[in-house]
Design a protein around this motif. Structure first.
Motif, short mmCIF file in Angstrom:
data_model
loop_
_atom_site.label_atom_id
_atom_site.label_comp_id
_atom_site.label_asym_id
_atom_site.label_seq_id
_atom_site.Cartn_x
_atom_site.Cartn_y
_atom_site.Cartn_z
N GLU A 180 0.84 -1.21 0.00
CA GLU A 180 0.00 0.00 0.00
C GLU A 180 0.87 1.25 0.00
O GLU A 180 0.57 2.25 -0.67
N LEU A 181 1.98 1.20 0.76
CA LEU A 181 2.89 2.35 0.81
C LEU A 181 3.49 2.61 -0.57
O LEU A 181 3.48 3.75 -1.06
N GLY A 182 3.98 1.55 -1.20
CA GLY A 182 4.60 1.70 -2.52
C GLY A 182 3.61 2.25 -3.54
O GLY A 182 3.95 3.11 -4.35
N MET A 183 2.38 1.74 -3.48
CA MET A 183 1.38 2.22 -4.46
C MET A 183 1.03 3.69 -4.20
O MET A 183 0.88 4.47 -5.14
N ALA A 184 0.96 4.06 -2.91
CA ALA A 184 0.65 5.46 -2.59
C ALA A 184 1.81 6.37 -3.04
O ALA A 184 1.58 7.46 -3.57
N HIS A 209 6.56 9.14 -7.33
CA HIS A 209 7.84 8.44 -7.10
C HIS A 209 7.89 7.19 -7.97
O HIS A 209 6.85 6.60 -8.29
N GLU A 210 9.11 6.78 -8.29
CA GLU A 210 9.27 5.52 -9.04
C GLU A 210 9.55 4.43 -8.01
O GLU A 210 10.50 4.54 -7.23
N VAL A 211 8.69 3.42 -7.99
CA VAL A 211 8.81 2.41 -6.92
C VAL A 211 9.11 1.03 -7.51
O VAL A 211 8.39 0.55 -8.39
N HIS A 212 10.16 0.41 -6.98
CA HIS A 212 10.57 -0.92 -7.44
C HIS A 212 10.35 -1.91 -6.30
O HIS A 212 11.02 -1.81 -5.27
N PHE A 213 9.43 -2.84 -6.50
CA PHE A 213 9.21 -3.89 -5.50
C PHE A 213 10.15 -5.05 -5.78
O PHE A 213 10.30 -5.46 -6.94
N ILE A 214 10.75 -5.57 -4.72
CA ILE A 214 11.65 -6.72 -4.87
C ILE A 214 11.18 -7.79 -3.88
O ILE A 214 11.14 -7.55 -2.67
N SER A 215 10.75 -8.94 -4.43
CA SER A 215 10.25 -10.00 -3.57
C SER A 215 10.30 -11.32 -4.35
O SER A 215 10.65 -11.32 -5.52
N TYR A 216 9.93 -12.42 -3.69
CA TYR A 216 10.01 -13.70 -4.39
C TYR A 216 8.73 -14.03 -5.18
O TYR A 216 8.65 -15.03 -5.87
N GLN A 217 7.72 -13.17 -5.00
CA GLN A 217 6.45 -13.34 -5.75
C GLN A 217 5.82 -11.95 -5.84
O GLN A 217 6.10 -11.10 -4.99
N GLN A 218 4.96 -11.78 -6.79
CA GLN A 218 4.31 -10.47 -6.87
C GLN A 218 3.42 -10.27 -5.62
O GLN A 218 2.58 -11.12 -5.32
N ASP A 276 -6.46 3.21 3.86
CA ASP A 276 -7.06 4.03 2.81
C ASP A 276 -8.55 4.11 3.12
O ASP A 276 -9.31 3.20 2.78
N VAL A 277 -8.97 5.18 3.77
CA VAL A 277 -10.38 5.25 4.22
C VAL A 277 -11.36 5.39 3.04
O VAL A 277 -12.53 5.07 3.17
N ALA A 278 -10.84 5.82 1.89
CA ALA A 278 -11.73 5.92 0.72
C ALA A 278 -12.05 4.52 0.18
O ALA A 278 -13.14 4.28 -0.33
N ARG A 279 -11.11 3.61 0.32
CA ARG A 279 -11.36 2.24 -0.15
C ARG A 279 -12.03 1.41 0.94
O ARG A 279 -13.00 0.70 0.70
N PHE A 280 -11.48 1.50 2.16
CA PHE A 280 -12.06 0.73 3.28
C PHE A 280 -13.17 1.56 3.91
O PHE A 280 -12.95 2.28 4.89
N ARG A 281 -14.33 1.50 3.31
CA ARG A 281 -15.49 2.22 3.85
C ARG A 281 -16.69 1.31 3.67
O ARG A 281 -16.69 0.42 2.81
N GLN A 282 -17.68 1.55 4.52
CA GLN A 282 -18.85 0.69 4.44
C GLN A 282 -19.67 1.04 3.20
O GLN A 282 -20.05 2.20 3.02
N LYS A 296 -9.98 7.33 10.93
CA LYS A 296 -9.64 8.53 10.14
C LYS A 296 -8.32 9.16 10.59
O LYS A 296 -7.63 9.80 9.82
N GLY A 297 -7.98 8.96 11.86
CA GLY A 297 -6.70 9.47 12.37
C GLY A 297 -5.50 8.75 11.76
O GLY A 297 -4.37 9.22 11.83
N PHE A 298 -5.75 7.59 11.16
CA PHE A 298 -4.67 6.79 10.55
C PHE A 298 -4.80 6.79 9.02
O PHE A 298 -4.30 5.89 8.35
N GLU A 299 -5.50 7.78 8.50
CA GLU A 299 -5.72 7.87 7.05
C GLU A 299 -4.37 7.95 6.33
O GLU A 299 -3.44 8.64 6.78
N LYS A 300 -4.28 7.28 5.21
CA LYS A 300 -2.97 7.20 4.55
C LYS A 300 -2.41 8.56 4.15
O LYS A 300 -1.20 8.77 4.18
N ALA A 301 -3.30 9.50 3.84
CA ALA A 301 -2.82 10.84 3.44
C ALA A 301 -2.04 11.52 4.56
O ALA A 301 -1.20 12.38 4.30
N HIS A 302 -2.30 11.14 5.82
CA HIS A 302 -1.54 11.73 6.94
C HIS A 302 -0.20 11.03 7.12
O HIS A 302 0.76 11.61 7.62
N ILE A 303 -0.15 9.76 6.80
CA ILE A 303 1.04 8.95 7.16
C ILE A 303 2.09 8.92 6.04
O ILE A 303 3.29 8.95 6.32
#
Ligand code: GMT
Length: 376
Positions: free
Chosen positions: A20-24, A30-39, A176-182, A352-359
Motif C-alpha cells: 500500500e505504501l509503494g502504491m501510494a 515516485h518511481e517504486v521498485h518492489f523486490i520479492s520472491y512473488q508479486q 485508505d479510508v476511501a477504499r475501506f469504507r462501508q 480517520k486518524g490513521f488515514e494514509k494521506a496523513h502517514i
C-alpha cells in the motif's frame, strides 16, 4: 525519488502495508521498485511501479536454498540497473541483513545507497529474538540508515529485546479510508445471514499468536445469546484445529471459513463486529481496516492494540485469553442498536486518524532526511 521496497508478498500485514505504501508513493510521482520472491498480493499496475522477482537457484547441495544471498544479489542488480536512491525494507528478517550486504557490495563499486528498515512485529517479538536470528537482527537494525516501528509498543519491545544503538522512529500503519469504507452490500449480506443475523469476522494468518481458538469460543458464547454468523478469513497452521473445534461445538452451520480473500473492503462492509484476541499484536492492521469500515473491535489488550482500539469507544480490550469478558463485551455492543451505532461511529472516527494521506508524508520526510544525511 526512485525507491526500492523489499517485502513479503503474502497476505501478512507487513507485506500489505509495504505494498500500500509503494502504491501510494507511486501515485505521488515516485518511481517504486518492489523486490520479492512473488508479486505482492495487493500490488496493482501503475506506470511508476516495477516488480523484480528474486529467483533462488537450487542446487543438489542446498537443503536450504540461500534466499538471503539471492535477495542481496538481486538488490545489487536492481539498484545498479535502475539507479535507485534508497531502499526501504519491511520486516527485518532477512530483509535488513540482505540490504546491508547489498549496500556494502555497492560501496566497493563506488555507489552509495542508504536503507531504511521498518519493524513490523514478529520479526522482533517472536522470530527475531530467538537466538537463531537475534545477533543478525540486532546488527542489521543498528546498521540501517534509519529504523521505524509501526507502534510505540513495538519500539519499546525492540529496545527491550536487542542492544539497539539507533533511534527508532514510530510511524504507525495507515488505512485508505476511501477504499475501506462501508458500502451497501445487502445482497451479499442476505446470502450469508438470510435471517438478519449479526455477522462477526476474524482475519489472520491463523498462527498460534492469533489465538484462533479464542475467536471460536467467543463466537460460541455470543451465538448462544443472539442469532449470529462468524466469518473466518485467512489461512494458516491453526485452521484445521479451528475447523475441528467448530465441528465439535456443533456450530458448523454458522461459521464459514473463507480462506484468503482480496476484497476485504467488501467483506468488512457486511461485518458487524471484528474479533482480534491475539497473544501479541504490534499494531493490528486488520483491525484498523475493519474500523475504517465502521466495524467495532473486540480484542485483547496486547502489544500495540490499545494504540488503535480505544476501550469503550471503538470497541473493548480484555486480558489475553479472557474469552468470557470478550464475549460479554461483544454482546454489550451487539444487543442494543443505539450502543452499536455509537461504537460504529467511534471506530470510523478513530480510523480517520490513521488515514494514509496523513502517514505517507511522514515516510517521504524520512526518506528526504536519510538522503540528505547520507549524501553529506
Ligand atoms: O506476524 C504476523 O501476524 C504477520 C505480520 C507481518 O509482518 O506480516 O504482522 C505484523 O505486522 C503487521 C503490519 O505492521 C501488524 O499489523 C501486525 O500486528 C503484526 N503482527 C504481530 O505483531 C503478531
Amino acid at each position: 525519488m526512485k525507491i526500492g521496497i523489499v517485502c513479503y508478498p503474502t497476505f501478512g500485514g507487513s507485506g500489505v502495508l509495504a505494498t500500500e505504501l509503494g502504491m501510494a508513493l507511486s501515485a505521488k510521482g515516485h518511481e517504486v521498485h518492489f523486490i520479492s520472491y512473488q508479486q505482492p498480493v495487493r500490488l496493482y499496475f501503475h506506470p511508476n511501479i516495477y516488480y523484480h522477482e528474486v529467483a533462488v537457484q537450487n542446487y543438489p547441495l542446498f537443503d536450504f536454498p540461500p534466499y538471503e544471498t539471492a535477495l542481496s544479489s538481486t538488490l545489487v542488480h536492481v539498484i545498479t540497473n535502475n539507479n535507485l536512491d534508497l531502499l526501504h525494507v519491511h520486516y527485518a528478517i532477512p530483509h535488513a541483513s540482505a540490504a546491508y550486504f547489498a549496500r556494502e557490495i555497492l560501496k566497493k563499486q563506488g555507489r552509495d545507497i542508504p536503507f531504511i528498515t521498518t519493524l513490523h512485529g514478529t520479526d522482533i517479538t517472536l522470530v527475531g529474538k530467538d537466538p537463531t536470528y537475534a545477533p543478525v537482527v540486532a546488527f542489521s537494525i543498528n546498521e540501517s540508515n534509519a529504523v521505524t516501528a509501526v507502534s510505540q509498543n513495538l519500539k519499546e519491545e525492540t529496545y527491550k529485546s536487542f542492544p539497539i544503538e539507533k533511534d527508532i522512529k514510530v510511524i504507525p500503519n495507515f488505512v485508505d479510508v476511501a477504499r475501506f469504507r462501508q458500502t451497501n452490500k445487502d445482497h451479499f449480506k442476505k446470502m450469508l445471514a438470510p435471517m438478519g443475523e449479526r455477522i462477526l469476522a476474524h482475519v489472520s494468518n491463523f498462527r498460534k499468536v492469533k489465538r484462533v481458538e479464542d475467536v471460536i469460543r467467543i463466537f460460541e458464547k455470543v451465538h448462544q445469546q443472539i442469532p449470529s454468523k462468524l466469518l473466518m478469513i485467512g489461512d494458516g497452521p491453526e485452521r484445521q484445529h479451528a475447523e475441528d473445534l467448530v465441528r465439535s461445538l456443533s456450530i458448523c452451520n454458522d461459521v464459514r471459513f473463507l480462506g484468503k480473500q482480496e476484497q476485504m473492503d467488501e467483506i468488512l462492509s457486511i461485518t458487524d463486529l471484528f474479533l482480534l484476541p491475539s497473544q501479541y499484536e504490534s499494531f493490528g492492521l486488520s483491525a484498523l481496516e475493519a474500523m475504517s469500515c465502521g466495524v467495532p473491535v473486540i480484542s485483547s489488550n496486547a502489544g500495540g492494540i490499545p494504540e488503535i482500539n480505544i476501550h469503550g469507544k471503538t470497541g473493548y480490550l480484555s486480558e489475553v485469553g479472557d474469552v468470557e469478558d470478550m464475549a460479554k463485551n461483544a454482546l454489550h455492543i451487539l444487543s442494543n442498536n443505539t450502543i452499536f451505532n455509537e461504537f460504529k461511529e467511534g471506530a470510523l472516527a478513530q480510523a480517520k486518524g490513521f488515514e494514509k494521506a496523513h502517514i505517507i508524508p511522514l515516510y517521504e520526510k524520512l526518506y528526504e532526511e536519510v538522503l540528505r544525511d547520507y549524501r553529506k
